[in-house]
Design an enzyme around this catalytic site. Sequence first.
Site, PDB file in Angstrom:
ATOM      1  N   GLU A 180      51.982  -3.677 -19.749  1.00 19.20           N
ATOM      2  CA  GLU A 180      51.306  -2.385 -19.548  1.00 19.20           C
ATOM      3  C   GLU A 180      50.863  -1.803 -20.878  1.00 19.20           C
ATOM      4  O   GLU A 180      51.630  -1.796 -21.846  1.00 19.20           O
ATOM      5  CB  GLU A 180      52.285  -1.423 -18.859  1.00 19.20           C
ATOM      6  CG  GLU A 180      51.617  -0.533 -17.845  1.00 19.20           C
ATOM      7  CD  GLU A 180      51.063  -1.329 -16.673  1.00 19.20           C
ATOM      8  OE1 GLU A 180      49.826  -1.491 -16.628  1.00 19.20           O
ATOM      9  OE2 GLU A 180      51.836  -1.784 -15.825  1.00 19.20           O
ATOM     10  N   HIS A 181      49.643  -1.293 -20.914  1.00 15.47           N
ATOM     11  CA  HIS A 181      49.039  -0.722 -22.125  1.00 15.47           C
ATOM     12  C   HIS A 181      48.942  -1.771 -23.236  1.00 15.47           C
ATOM     13  O   HIS A 181      48.963  -1.445 -24.418  1.00 15.47           O
ATOM     14  CB  HIS A 181      49.815   0.517 -22.598  1.00 15.47           C
ATOM     15  CG  HIS A 181      49.636   1.706 -21.698  1.00 15.47           C
ATOM     16  ND1 HIS A 181      48.536   2.527 -21.759  1.00 15.47           N
ATOM     17  CD2 HIS A 181      50.409   2.190 -20.693  1.00 15.47           C
ATOM     18  CE1 HIS A 181      48.638   3.477 -20.834  1.00 15.47           C
ATOM     19  NE2 HIS A 181      49.760   3.283 -20.175  1.00 15.47           N
ATOM     20  N   THR A 182      48.847  -3.016 -22.854  1.00 19.80           N
ATOM     21  CA  THR A 182      48.611  -4.102 -23.818  1.00 19.80           C
ATOM     22  C   THR A 182      47.156  -4.548 -23.810  1.00 19.80           C
ATOM     23  O   THR A 182      46.703  -5.180 -24.761  1.00 19.80           O
ATOM     24  CB  THR A 182      49.485  -5.337 -23.487  1.00 19.80           C
ATOM     25  OG1 THR A 182      49.297  -5.656 -22.105  1.00 19.80           O
ATOM     26  CG2 THR A 182      50.957  -5.069 -23.741  1.00 19.80           C
ATOM     27  N   SER A 188      31.798   8.042   2.198  1.00 23.43           N
ATOM     28  CA  SER A 188      33.156   7.494   2.199  1.00 23.43           C
ATOM     29  C   SER A 188      33.900   7.938   3.449  1.00 23.43           C
ATOM     30  O   SER A 188      33.956   9.135   3.763  1.00 23.43           O
ATOM     31  CB  SER A 188      33.927   7.971   0.967  1.00 23.43           C
ATOM     32  OG  SER A 188      35.297   7.652   1.099  1.00 23.43           O
ATOM     33  N   SER A 246      46.922   6.448  -6.899  1.00 23.54           N
ATOM     34  CA  SER A 246      48.229   5.784  -6.952  1.00 23.54           C
ATOM     35  C   SER A 246      48.402   4.905  -8.180  1.00 23.54           C
ATOM     36  O   SER A 246      49.495   4.461  -8.482  1.00 23.54           O
ATOM     37  CB  SER A 246      48.400   4.896  -5.710  1.00 23.54           C
ATOM     38  OG  SER A 246      47.421   3.874  -5.711  1.00 23.54           O
ATOM     39  N   GLU A 255      32.811   1.895 -16.615  1.00 22.43           N
ATOM     40  CA  GLU A 255      33.893   2.895 -16.685  1.00 22.43           C
ATOM     41  C   GLU A 255      33.995   3.486 -18.092  1.00 22.43           C
ATOM     42  O   GLU A 255      34.189   4.686 -18.267  1.00 22.43           O
ATOM     43  CB  GLU A 255      35.223   2.282 -16.252  1.00 22.43           C
ATOM     44  CG  GLU A 255      36.332   3.313 -16.157  1.00 22.43           C
ATOM     45  CD  GLU A 255      37.242   3.166 -14.956  1.00 22.43           C
ATOM     46  OE1 GLU A 255      38.209   3.922 -14.891  1.00 22.43           O
ATOM     47  OE2 GLU A 255      36.995   2.309 -14.088  1.00 22.43           O
ATOM     48  N   ASP A 275      42.139  -4.194 -15.113  1.00 21.96           N
ATOM     49  CA  ASP A 275      41.987  -3.835 -13.703  1.00 21.96           C
ATOM     50  C   ASP A 275      40.815  -4.575 -13.064  1.00 21.96           C
ATOM     51  O   ASP A 275      40.943  -5.195 -12.009  1.00 21.96           O
ATOM     52  CB  ASP A 275      41.780  -2.325 -13.554  1.00 21.96           C
ATOM     53  CG  ASP A 275      42.993  -1.536 -13.998  1.00 21.96           C
ATOM     54  OD1 ASP A 275      44.037  -2.163 -14.284  1.00 21.96           O
ATOM     55  OD2 ASP A 275      42.907  -0.296 -14.065  1.00 21.96           O
ATOM     56  N   TYR A 284      45.683   9.022 -21.606  1.00 20.54           N
ATOM     57  CA  TYR A 284      45.373   7.598 -21.792  1.00 20.54           C
ATOM     58  C   TYR A 284      44.570   7.364 -23.073  1.00 20.54           C
ATOM     59  O   TYR A 284      44.933   6.532 -23.912  1.00 20.54           O
ATOM     60  CB  TYR A 284      44.593   7.107 -20.561  1.00 20.54           C
ATOM     61  CG  TYR A 284      44.217   5.655 -20.597  1.00 20.54           C
ATOM     62  CD1 TYR A 284      45.048   4.690 -20.024  1.00 20.54           C
ATOM     63  CD2 TYR A 284      43.039   5.234 -21.193  1.00 20.54           C
ATOM     64  CE1 TYR A 284      44.701   3.352 -20.054  1.00 20.54           C
ATOM     65  CE2 TYR A 284      42.688   3.904 -21.231  1.00 20.54           C
ATOM     66  CZ  TYR A 284      43.512   2.971 -20.657  1.00 20.54           C
ATOM     67  OH  TYR A 284      43.170   1.649 -20.697  1.00 20.54           O
TER      68      TYR A 284
END
Length: 387
Positions: free
Chosen positions: A33-35, A67, A125, A162, A174, A224
């Site tokens: 994570e966060h790598t 949606s 989530s 993004e 992701d 972040y």
Amino acid sequence: MKEKIYKRFQEIFGAEGEIGIYFAPGRVNLIGEHTDYNGGHVFPCALTIGTYGAARRRKDNKLRFYSMNFEHLNVIESSLDDLKPRRNAGWTNYPKGVIWAMKQKGYDIPCGIDLMLFGNIPNGSGLSSSASVEILTGYVLNDLFDLGISNQDLALLGQFSENNFNGVNCGIMDQFAIAMGKKDQAIFLDTSDLSYEYAPIRLKGASIVISCSNKKRGLGDSKYNERRVECEKALQEIQKVKNIESLGQLTEEQFESVKDAVKDTTRRRRARHAVYENQRTIKAVQALKENDIGLFGKLMNESHISLRDDYEVTGTELDTLVEEAWKVEGVLGSRMTGAGFGGCTVSIVKDEAVDTFIRQVGKAYRAAIDYKADFYAVQIGDGPRKL
């Protein structure tokens, strides 16, 4: 599901023209994570939950979005001539961003589209609903306009959109995990050069359980980007004494020998997490190859502690879920997953303990946090496809 989406699309947008139905998964990161923006390794897998879409070409430049998760917003209209992020455009900034990214990269989008989405990923989530929407949109455009883009390049386009359209400085993990997903396999990805290998997930009598804290978080307004800047500054300081391009190139021993170059203690802890988490991920994949699920779980636990203490991205909700999980007999490992500050945890739980886990952790969480958590025993699924 396919029939339901097809029928709803016709009700909203009319029945004329050829309608395609598509799916892109969500993802969960098992460790690492966060790598991904620190040139390290990650180990995510695609899930069988995700985003469904129905789409067709139009004869004009209009973009019409709907949606099934936000029906109160009705149809949101835009145009190929107005590809700018707008606050009032809400979730449609994600598909618009992908269209913008494709045009930026020279792909021909000759006309507008009607696009309807339905997601069964819990919103906010941390299971990558936004990246799922991006990959779905890219896959739809690739199919409708026969653009010949590989899934790996769809991941890069999703990340580009993004970063540059929605202003979130995310890494590649992701989008890559979603675009390249494979049933019953996780992806061991080296984010420094995008080399990867698939590793079969054989949990033998255990399941992956996602615990959703129901604390909503948005990446763009979270800390972040701040964490990313802290790591970049730490790297610059280390580069004055060691010739490296990313924190992911350091072993634990190498980091310990140069850490004093990082003058600020907070930045030093951020860098330590990036280095140690990367090495944990390498060890965890090796443990899986050797069928040592016990060691894999232990490394997951260590990952959470580092994210809590060195990286400070967990928070009360995620810490409560993990600490309560550790108390349950039959839990092999548990950690936060995703960017943090809310979202989910991922746990490996022996099959016979899953019901106890959900009951016990759920009860303790409700008592501590004052609202409920949701639990999902998940399967690892394939990447994006036309249904």
